[in-house]
Design an enzyme around this catalytic site. Structure first.
Site, mmCIF file in Angstrom:
data_model
loop_
_atom_site.group_PDB
_atom_site.id
_atom_site.type_symbol
_atom_site.label_atom_id
_atom_site.label_comp_id
_atom_site.label_asym_id
_atom_site.label_seq_id
_atom_site.Cartn_x
_atom_site.Cartn_y
_atom_site.Cartn_z
ATOM 1 N N PHE A 229 35.140 48.313 44.819
ATOM 2 C CA PHE A 229 33.769 47.591 44.751
ATOM 3 C C PHE A 229 34.016 46.388 45.649
ATOM 4 O O PHE A 229 34.758 45.418 45.266
ATOM 5 C CB PHE A 229 33.389 47.158 43.239
ATOM 6 C CG PHE A 229 32.085 46.572 43.314
ATOM 7 C CD1 PHE A 229 30.858 47.353 43.204
ATOM 8 C CD2 PHE A 229 32.020 45.366 43.265
ATOM 9 C CE1 PHE A 229 29.519 46.598 43.144
ATOM 10 C CE2 PHE A 229 30.772 44.541 43.347
ATOM 11 C CZ PHE A 229 29.424 45.368 43.494
ATOM 12 N N ASP B 24 40.944 41.789 48.596
ATOM 13 C CA ASP B 24 39.690 41.397 47.854
ATOM 14 C C ASP B 24 40.157 40.763 46.634
ATOM 15 O O ASP B 24 40.595 41.621 45.634
ATOM 16 C CB ASP B 24 38.782 42.421 47.775
ATOM 17 C CG ASP B 24 37.422 41.988 46.920
ATOM 18 O OD1 ASP B 24 37.398 40.779 46.460
ATOM 19 O OD2 ASP B 24 36.352 42.859 47.071
ATOM 20 N N LYS C 71 33.453 34.746 42.704
ATOM 21 C CA LYS C 71 33.485 34.505 41.160
ATOM 22 C C LYS C 71 34.121 33.310 40.646
ATOM 23 O O LYS C 71 33.155 32.166 40.712
ATOM 24 C CB LYS C 71 34.016 35.670 40.650
ATOM 25 C CG LYS C 71 33.307 37.203 41.083
ATOM 26 C CD LYS C 71 33.803 38.196 40.177
ATOM 27 C CE LYS C 71 32.533 39.025 39.834
ATOM 28 N NZ LYS C 71 32.618 40.166 41.119
HETATM 29 C C1 LIG Z 1 31.965 40.865 42.235
HETATM 30 C C2 LIG Z 1 32.908 41.474 43.326
HETATM 31 C C3 LIG Z 1 32.310 41.534 44.521
HETATM 32 C C4 LIG Z 1 30.872 41.116 44.889
HETATM 33 O O1 LIG Z 1 30.676 39.748 44.619
HETATM 34 P P1 LIG Z 1 29.150 39.272 44.752
HETATM 35 O O2 LIG Z 1 29.255 37.722 44.515
HETATM 36 O O3 LIG Z 1 28.502 39.997 43.481
HETATM 37 O O4 LIG Z 1 28.718 39.587 46.140
HETATM 38 C C5 LIG Z 1 33.212 41.993 45.595
HETATM 39 N N1 LIG Z 1 34.588 42.407 45.623
HETATM 40 C C6 LIG Z 1 34.923 42.478 44.080
HETATM 41 C C7 LIG Z 1 36.349 42.657 43.870
HETATM 42 C C8 LIG Z 1 33.882 41.991 43.130
HETATM 43 O O5 LIG Z 1 34.677 41.921 41.832
#
Ligand SMILES: *Cc1c(COP(=O)(O)O)cnc(C)c1O
Length: 396
Positions: free
Chosen positions: A139, A224, A253
């Site tokens: 994700f 990420d 986050k």
């Molecule tokens: C939440 C998340 C995203 C996206 O972040 P947003 O602030 O919702 O756009 C991308 N990568 C990971 C691993 C995430 O947990």
């Protein structure tokens, strides 16, 4: 009709229905507790999806934001300001990276990382090397570029065709990554610990193998760390646990602990041959308010020794969850790192357990199709863990 019911009904009349929200209206928070509009108390093991690392109502954090609001909220990126310098310096100080670009969200950090990787290859040898290898069950966000590298058919299908040149491999399967890589590949992108997909930490041999593959072929490794970074695993960033360094890292986050802010962070190699003036920009990204939050978050994490707190307290959480798994037939296994834990559920819908937990005053999340996800504020104590277990058992 209660205050909460009124708010929920009116919200549904005007807000686009993209979420099936739980029937609760949160009003305020204190420490690791949330309170709804009727004053009912909840223990929070979700942290606004791994955002509220400091919990709620941290006075030093709130004071820093209030002071910045009174001084200057926004300037655009055409000018310098001190919070930008401070926030970037804090990230550099806490990583082996050398340059930061601030965004407003995680998805935007991914977008920037993709552009930086494409530009790196373009600078090196002109066009043609544009493919990104990403992982299934990953994700990375909901914007078109981030969705293109998110390995989830259900999320992607209605929006095809997406960004061209994305190939998917299986996470923790080095051979599948090697198969997906070609002379057109500019970057391999993955979460260090997969979050939304169901809490899957990278196998050490896998992530080291991917790093070696990237070095061999001069492909950039983008990690990420939007969910697993910022102390959550007991390391400032999860890749430190493996002794593997990314070329580009994405954060968001918990980076601002509630203020919307993300970043993509580059090492010297990636920074020196990628984005130049005119290649990328944002109006809000890294504004004084967001940067004041980031700078204060790092300062408070250090002051509170929060990463060390996660590392020393996580074994207790793991032990309590393992004990739970051994006592309930429908709980299969636990996996995770630090305060990023998943419990696999079989034969019961996870969403029902999450809903029951909420009724019992415990906020938790799901991940994937069958995983209970716990990503609490990093300030939780063993007593909070005991209370979580007791409320979760009441929900069972
Ligand atoms: C939440 C998340 C995203 C996206 O972040 P947003 O602030 O919702 O756009 C991308 N990568 C990971 C691993 C995430 O947990």
């Amino acid at each position: 009709m209660s205050v909460s019911q009124q708010i929920m009904e009116q919200t549904e009349q005007s807000v686009l229905h993209t979420y099936n929200r739980f029937p609760v209206v949160f009003d305020h928070g204190e420490g690791v507790h949330l309170y709804d509009a009727e004053g009912k108390e909840y223990l929070d093991f979700a942290a606004g999806i791994a955002v509220q690392a400091l919990g709620y109502g941290n006075q030093a954090y709130n004071d820093a934001l209030k002071a910045q609001i009174d001084k200057l909220i926004h300037t655009s990126n055409l000018y310098y300001h001190k919070p930008l310098e401070e926030a970037a310096a804090q990230i550099i100080r806490h990583t082996k990276m050398s340059r930061v670009f601030f965004t407003n969200s995680g998805a935007e950090a991914i977008e920037g990382a993709i552009k930086a990787a494409k530009k790196y290859a373009y600078t090196k040898n002109g066009g043609g090397q544009y493919e990104i290898v990403a992982m299934r069950q990953s994700f990375h966000g909901r914007t078109v570029g981030a969705l293109s590298v998110t390995g989830n058919d259900h999320y992607q299908e209605p929006f095809q065709p997406l960004m061209a040149g994305v190939k998917f491999a299986d996470f923790n399967d080095l051979d599948s990554v090697k198969e997906a890589v070609s002379d057109k590949t500019c970057a391999i992108l993955m979460e260090t610990v997969q979050g939304e997909g169901g809490i899957y930490p990278a196998d050490p041999a896998f992530i080291k193998g991917v790093r070696a593959l990237c070095d061999e072929k001069d492909i950039l490794l983008i990690l990420d760390e939007i969910q697993c970074g910022m102390g959550r695993t007991g390391y400032w960033f999860a890749h430190e646990a493996y002794g593997v360094d990314p070329d580009i890292m994405t954060c968001a986050k918990a980076l601002g602990c509630g203020v919307p802010v993300g970043a993509f962070v580059l090492n010297e190699k990636a920074a020196s041959k990628s984005l130049l003036p005119g290649d990328h920009g944002t109006t809000y990204g890294g504004n004084p308010l967001a940067c004041a939050a980031v700078a204060k978050v790092f300062e408070l994490f250090d002051e509170m020794d929060l990463v060390e707190h996660v590392r020393t307290t996580a074994p207790y959480l793991e032990q309590k969850l393992d004990d739970l798994v051994s006592r309930y037939d429908f709980l299969q296994t636990r996996r995770g790192m630090g305060f990023m834990q998943g419990v696999v559920v079989k034969g019961r819908p996870v969403s029902e357990i999450v809903k029951k937990a909420l009724d019992n005053g415990l906020v938790i999340l799901s991940a994937g199709s069958d995983v209970l996800r716990l990503v609490p504020p990093l300030i939780i104590t063993p007593a909070d863990i005991d209370e979580m277990i007791s409320r979760l058992e009441a929900a069972f």
